[in-house]
Write a protein that holds these residues in place. Sequence first.
Motif, mmCIF file in Angstrom:
data_model
loop_
_atom_site.group_PDB
_atom_site.id
_atom_site.type_symbol
_atom_site.label_atom_id
_atom_site.label_comp_id
_atom_site.label_asym_id
_atom_site.label_seq_id
_atom_site.Cartn_x
_atom_site.Cartn_y
_atom_site.Cartn_z
ATOM 1 N N ARG A 11 0.849 -1.193 0.000
ATOM 2 C CA ARG A 11 0.000 0.000 0.000
ATOM 3 C C ARG A 11 0.882 1.239 0.000
ATOM 4 N NH1 ARG A 11 -4.077 -2.342 4.635
ATOM 5 N NH2 ARG A 11 -4.826 -4.126 3.424
ATOM 6 N N TYR A 13 0.843 4.016 1.470
ATOM 7 C CA TYR A 13 1.229 4.610 2.757
ATOM 8 C C TYR A 13 2.194 3.718 3.540
ATOM 9 C CZ TYR A 13 -2.533 1.694 4.684
ATOM 10 O OH TYR A 13 -3.342 0.651 5.036
ATOM 11 N N PRO C 27 -9.849 5.365 6.728
ATOM 12 C CA PRO C 27 -9.360 6.481 5.909
ATOM 13 C C PRO C 27 -8.132 6.090 5.073
ATOM 14 C CG PRO C 27 -9.777 7.197 8.166
ATOM 15 C CD PRO C 27 -9.910 5.711 8.163
ATOM 16 N N ALA C 28 -7.312 5.195 5.573
ATOM 17 C CA ALA C 28 -6.145 4.740 4.802
ATOM 18 C C ALA C 28 -6.596 3.913 3.598
ATOM 19 C CB ALA C 28 -5.213 3.934 5.700
ATOM 20 N N TRP C 29 -7.625 3.112 3.766
ATOM 21 C CA TRP C 29 -8.144 2.326 2.637
ATOM 22 C C TRP C 29 -8.741 3.237 1.567
ATOM 23 C CZ3 TRP C 29 -11.128 -2.482 5.010
ATOM 24 C CH2 TRP C 29 -10.204 -3.312 5.649
ATOM 25 N N GLU C 31 -7.726 6.172 0.913
ATOM 26 C CA GLU C 31 -6.596 6.777 0.203
ATOM 27 C C GLU C 31 -6.040 5.823 -0.843
ATOM 28 O OE1 GLU C 31 -3.262 9.517 1.957
ATOM 29 O OE2 GLU C 31 -2.376 7.582 1.465
ATOM 30 N N THR D 24 -3.077 9.841 6.246
ATOM 31 C CA THR D 24 -3.755 8.680 6.835
ATOM 32 C C THR D 24 -3.528 8.585 8.345
ATOM 33 O OG1 THR D 24 -1.834 7.307 6.334
ATOM 34 C CG2 THR D 24 -3.627 7.306 4.733
ATOM 35 N N PRO D 27 -6.459 10.912 11.100
ATOM 36 C CA PRO D 27 -7.663 10.374 11.743
ATOM 37 C C PRO D 27 -7.348 9.523 12.974
ATOM 38 C CG PRO D 27 -7.754 10.065 9.353
ATOM 39 C CD PRO D 27 -6.376 10.550 9.674
#
Lengths: 129, 129, 129, 129
Positions: A11, A13, C27-29, C31, D24, D27
């Motif tokens: 991913r 991030y 929220p990371a997903w 993104e 990310t 949050p």
Amino acid sequence: MNLFETTIKPRFYETDGLGHISNTVIPAWFEIGRTEFLSSLAGEKRTWLTASVQIDYVAETFYGTDVTVRITGAKPGNSSLTLYCEILQEGRVTVRGSSVLVHMSDDRSGSARIPDAVREALASAGNST
Amino acid sequence: MNLFETTIKPRFYETDGLGHISNTVIPAWFEIGRTEFLSSLAGEKRTWLTASVQIDYVAETFYGTDVTVRITGAKPGNSSLTLYCEILQEGRVTVRGSSVLVHMSDDRSGSARIPDAVREALASAGNST
Amino acid sequence: MNLFETTIKPRFYETDGLGHISNTVIPAWFEIGRTEFLSSLAGEKRTWLTASVQIDYVAETFYGTDVTVRITGAKPGNSSLTLYCEILQEGRVTVRGSSVLVHMSDDRSGSARIPDAVREALASAGNST
Amino acid sequence: MNLFETTIKPRFYETDGLGHISNTVIPAWFEIGRTEFLSSLAGEKRTWLTASVQIDYVAETFYGTDVTVRITGAKPGNSSLTLYCEILQEGRVTVRGSSVLVHMSDDRSGSARIPDAVREALASAGNST
């Protein structure tokens, strides 16, 4: 030898911003491999504690293509289990590692001998692949 | 011996929901300790690659009280540096580990001898605490 | 409407230990979905800043089955772009959200009008699926 | 107004490698603020579900100095609670957000009216700071 394989899609991030997977992410990916491998074994669900982890960063792992987490060996002791793992990307090993897990008793009060059913499942995982 | 110490406040989302810090979080905490220690050394900023990490989970680490990440030893080789670390919570060691870092040349094209200024800073970190 | 879809395999350490995906992971997903969608568009690679994110947790998301992150709409303004997203698991929407991105100028010094090539790519993404 | 404040020390692996805190991560920091604020309230421990989150990225947040997560407002409805938050770094607001939480019944089977003790604690948090 290859006891088990699972695929992980890196991913964005999880990178350092330059496309390299951060070192801190690799131990988490190993845990995914271990967890899925142990869940795949025959027999009722067991509880395992992680006692130690050892990781060699052999080469850079990158964002953009899937990685394979491979369990390459499993050595059961009395109540402990050593698992050997590799992370591969485009056919190249980028990480090698091992982990010692402790098999917990059913009431989770302490360690307990690994049941024969699990030993047999570990052995047949090695044979079938 | 104690070369360096930093404090980390565990975060609720780093737990397994039952108040235990997840195993996957510990290597990241070690990296915080290493990064801050190396930044604290005298001399211009160096680049280090992590070659390997070894971690023993000695006892559970919990949410709710701060932890201390302590660098307990530093052994420089030619271009490699082994750092020894402990994580403590309420005076008790919960994790012990070590890490091998490789010192990179200024142009980052490969490894390079650790400069004398860094060796002296490592030695005096050990003496001053 | 459905402009783009990507699949994410939840990881055990993203749960609260009881099999529910942690709120902080969602929220990371999103993104991941946005990043892959924008990379998939025709035209040279653009730079986007995230200005805001809005997320509704409609239902629990679980460990054990893949999730789909779907971009359901894209409204370009002058230099801003609003993307609408959904997360689905086993055919059920578990999360709905939106995000406002700002298109940056080539030298990244400030915002800049979204180029026509990108507007056309956004429009054709909507038509082709 | 300022109902509650907590301090977070950014971690290197939370950056994009260039010293900016990843979007990310924000949050998750908000959740830390909410969790600690709700734990600080008088009355027995309650269960809250997060229904929605809204975040505006006002300015870059950086690695290297502590951030403050501040709860700036709390509006109780019948069973829902809206919390307003800010993240500050060196006296500057870098993030503004809000979140809607749902108060769960003691058996967690559904939502339930926020008890008077909690309403009073929310009100006095606003008065005492």
